[in-house]
Write an enzyme that holds these catalytic residues in place. Structure first.
Site, PDB file in Angstrom:
ATOM      1  N   TRP A  28       0.839  -1.211   0.000  1.00  0.00           N
ATOM      2  CA  TRP A  28       0.000   0.000   0.000  1.00  0.00           C
ATOM      3  C   TRP A  28       0.864   1.247   0.000  1.00  0.00           C
ATOM      4  O   TRP A  28       0.548   2.226  -0.667  1.00  0.00           O
ATOM      5  CB  TRP A  28      -0.976  -0.010   1.175  1.00  0.00           C
ATOM      6  CG  TRP A  28      -2.014  -1.097   1.059  1.00  0.00           C
ATOM      7  CD1 TRP A  28      -2.216  -2.130   1.920  1.00  0.00           C
ATOM      8  CD2 TRP A  28      -2.998  -1.265   0.019  1.00  0.00           C
ATOM      9  NE1 TRP A  28      -3.257  -2.917   1.482  1.00  0.00           N
ATOM     10  CE2 TRP A  28      -3.750  -2.413   0.322  1.00  0.00           C
ATOM     11  CE3 TRP A  28      -3.310  -0.546  -1.142  1.00  0.00           C
ATOM     12  CZ2 TRP A  28      -4.801  -2.872  -0.481  1.00  0.00           C
ATOM     13  CZ3 TRP A  28      -4.349  -0.999  -1.954  1.00  0.00           C
ATOM     14  CH2 TRP A  28      -5.080  -2.146  -1.620  1.00  0.00           C
ATOM     15  N   ASP A  56      -1.452   6.519   6.528  1.00  0.00           N
ATOM     16  CA  ASP A  56      -2.535   5.662   6.044  1.00  0.00           C
ATOM     17  C   ASP A  56      -2.845   4.681   7.171  1.00  0.00           C
ATOM     18  O   ASP A  56      -2.068   3.773   7.450  1.00  0.00           O
ATOM     19  CB  ASP A  56      -2.073   4.925   4.779  1.00  0.00           C
ATOM     20  CG  ASP A  56      -3.116   3.934   4.267  1.00  0.00           C
ATOM     21  OD1 ASP A  56      -4.178   3.776   4.901  1.00  0.00           O
ATOM     22  OD2 ASP A  56      -2.853   3.306   3.210  1.00  0.00           O
ATOM     23  N   LYS A 109     -12.239  -1.767   7.010  1.00  0.00           N
ATOM     24  CA  LYS A 109     -11.538  -2.712   7.879  1.00  0.00           C
ATOM     25  C   LYS A 109     -12.011  -2.576   9.329  1.00  0.00           C
ATOM     26  O   LYS A 109     -12.505  -3.529   9.898  1.00  0.00           O
ATOM     27  CB  LYS A 109     -10.031  -2.505   7.784  1.00  0.00           C
ATOM     28  CG  LYS A 109      -9.421  -3.209   6.577  1.00  0.00           C
ATOM     29  CD  LYS A 109      -8.975  -2.288   5.503  1.00  0.00           C
ATOM     30  CE  LYS A 109      -8.551  -3.050   4.250  1.00  0.00           C
ATOM     31  NZ  LYS A 109      -7.854  -2.181   3.316  1.00  0.00           N
TER      32      LYS A 109
HETATM   33  C1  LIG Z   1      -7.206  -1.759   2.200  1.00  0.00           C
HETATM   34  C2  LIG Z   1      -6.145  -0.751   2.244  1.00  0.00           C
HETATM   35  C3  LIG Z   1      -6.027   0.263   1.276  1.00  0.00           C
HETATM   36  C4  LIG Z   1      -6.944   0.347   0.075  1.00  0.00           C
HETATM   37  O1  LIG Z   1      -8.177   0.833   0.436  1.00  0.00           O
HETATM   38  P1  LIG Z   1      -9.312   1.140  -0.646  1.00  0.00           P
HETATM   39  O2  LIG Z   1     -10.365   1.790   0.209  1.00  0.00           O
HETATM   40  O3  LIG Z   1      -9.720  -0.152  -1.258  1.00  0.00           O
HETATM   41  O4  LIG Z   1      -8.751   2.087  -1.648  1.00  0.00           O
HETATM   42  C5  LIG Z   1      -5.031   1.194   1.431  1.00  0.00           C
HETATM   43  N1  LIG Z   1      -4.160   1.141   2.463  1.00  0.00           N
HETATM   44  C6  LIG Z   1      -4.237   0.178   3.397  1.00  0.00           C
HETATM   45  C7  LIG Z   1      -3.253   0.160   4.517  1.00  0.00           C
HETATM   46  C8  LIG Z   1      -5.223  -0.793   3.317  1.00  0.00           C
HETATM   47  O5  LIG Z   1      -5.288  -1.768   4.247  1.00  0.00           O
END
Ligand SMILES: *Cc1c(COP(=O)(O)O)cnc(C)c1O
Length: 360
Positions: free
Chosen positions: A102, A172, A196
């Site tokens: 990511w 993030d 999540k």
């Molecule tokens: C799942 C995830 C993403 C992607 O998220 P989307 O909402 O599908 O764009 C980005 N960063 C992390 C750390 C993730 O776990």
């Protein structure tokens, strides 16, 4: 009804209480004779839901007044672009710590906007750990430092964060927001896709220090400018009302658990249950992450041969466990144990792992 033993990485398990409350309100929200997603986003009923979600997040995370809480669509992936579009100016460089796929994706988007620097990386070590990083080395023209607080695919997690005196820190937190207590003041921008730990997909939470909003150029497209969301309480256009409603219910549930410290204690216990099985298996289960970088949200492991891993996943599936396959990019096994995954489900998985080991 029998709830699945859901270890999906995202979208992921939601609390049963939340789903039950939502079920009723899909048909008749607050005696309006309309479902929550049939209401106008300008109605007072929806406005109350929207404001409550923001207020609860502020309370749970103790977000100071000089931060805005924004609801944006486009997932965490759109934030990979919006962060540099809004914060990375000419003559500056954006610094990225590479700790997983990511963060790699976030860096690639920033590359399209301006100059970037890889501040630290564990890529050539299969992202088994969080690379050591000191913010002292960062030059004055750095626009910000970007980290991924929990690496969903590799199962690693930052334990302490780079100190943040000179350079804005952007995180993030898609896969560990609301999973532990932390000081929001350590960060200047936090973003997280909801699917999540916060709710369903469709809404992304952005927590931004107000000062940073001054950086955005007026020439940015309206919907890509953080100020559009900040100026209108994330109601410039139609927000994802159903997703924000479910977010508000998840936040209410989290508050009822006793807040973030209590949730963190439970998460620590759940993670330990699985890591103990790995550590006491005499090499039968092999953890992907170095011990000091282990994630409490995503437990990644392998068995000593690919065939045995396959057999494990097959039998686990037959026993009712869902979502234990590792991400397609690294294979192996992964148990995602976000806030809403009950302790009993984790204990059932631990018992299954132990029994599988004894049989093989
Ligand atoms: C799942 C995830 C993403 C992607 O998220 P989307 O909402 O599908 O764009 C980005 N960063 C992390 C750390 C993730 O776990």
């Amino acid at each position: 009804m029998n709830r699945a033993l859901n270890f999906n990485a995202g979208p992921a398990a939601l609390p049963v209480e939340v789903l039950k409350e939502a079920e009723q309100n899909l048909l008749n929200f607050s005696n309006t004779g309309m479902g929550i997603m049939e209401l106008s986003h300008r109605s007072k009923e929806y406005q109350a839901v929207h404001d409550q979600a923001i207020a609860l997040l502020r309370k749970l995370m103790a977000i100071p007044d000089d931060y805005e809480v924004l609801f944006i669509q486009g997932g965490a992936s759109l934030q990979f672009s919006m962060v540099p579009m809004n914060l990375l100016g000419r003559g500056q460089a954006a610094h990225y710590v590479l700790s997983g796929s990511w963060s790699d994706k976030a860096l690639k988007e920033a590359d399209k906007i301006g100059e970037t620097v890889i501040a630290a990386s564990s890529k050539d070590q299969k992202y088994r750990f969080i690379p050591a990083y000191s913010q002292d080395d960062i030059p004055d023209n750095a626009a910000y430092l970007h980290i991924t607080s929990n690496n969903t695919i590799y199962g690693t997690q930052w334990k302490t964060f780079p100190s943040n005196k000179k350079t804005p820190l952007v995180a993030d937190m898609s896969s560990d927001i609301l999973s532990r207590s932390l000081e929001v003041e350590q960060f200047d921008l936090i973003y997280a896709g909801a699917q999540k730990n916060l709710g369903p997909s469709g809404v992304t939470v952005v927590i931004i220090r107000k000062e940073l909003l001054e950086r955005s150029s007026e020439n940015l497209p309206t919907m890509l400018n953080y100020n559009t969301f900040a100026n209108d309480n994330s109601l410039y256009n139609t927000p994802p009302t159903l997703a924000i409603y479910l977010l508000s219910l998840v936040l209410k549930w989290a508050d009822k658990q006793g807040g973030l410290q209590q949730i963190e204690n439970t998460n620590e216990k759940k993670a330990k249950t699985l890591y103990d099985i790995i550590d006491e298996s005499e090499g039968f289960y092999i953890g992907h992450a170095h011990k000091d970088s282990r994630s409490r949200m995503n437990v990644t492991f392998n068995l000593h041969s690919a065939d045995l891993s396959k057999e494990f996943l097959q039998q686990a599936k037959e026993a009712g466990f869902v979502g234990l396959g590792g991400h397609r990019s690294i294979g192996g096994c992964r148990a995602s144990i976000y806030n809403a995954v009950p302790e009993q489900h984790v204990e059932k998985l631990a018992a299954f792992m132990k029994a599988f080991k004894n049989k093989n």
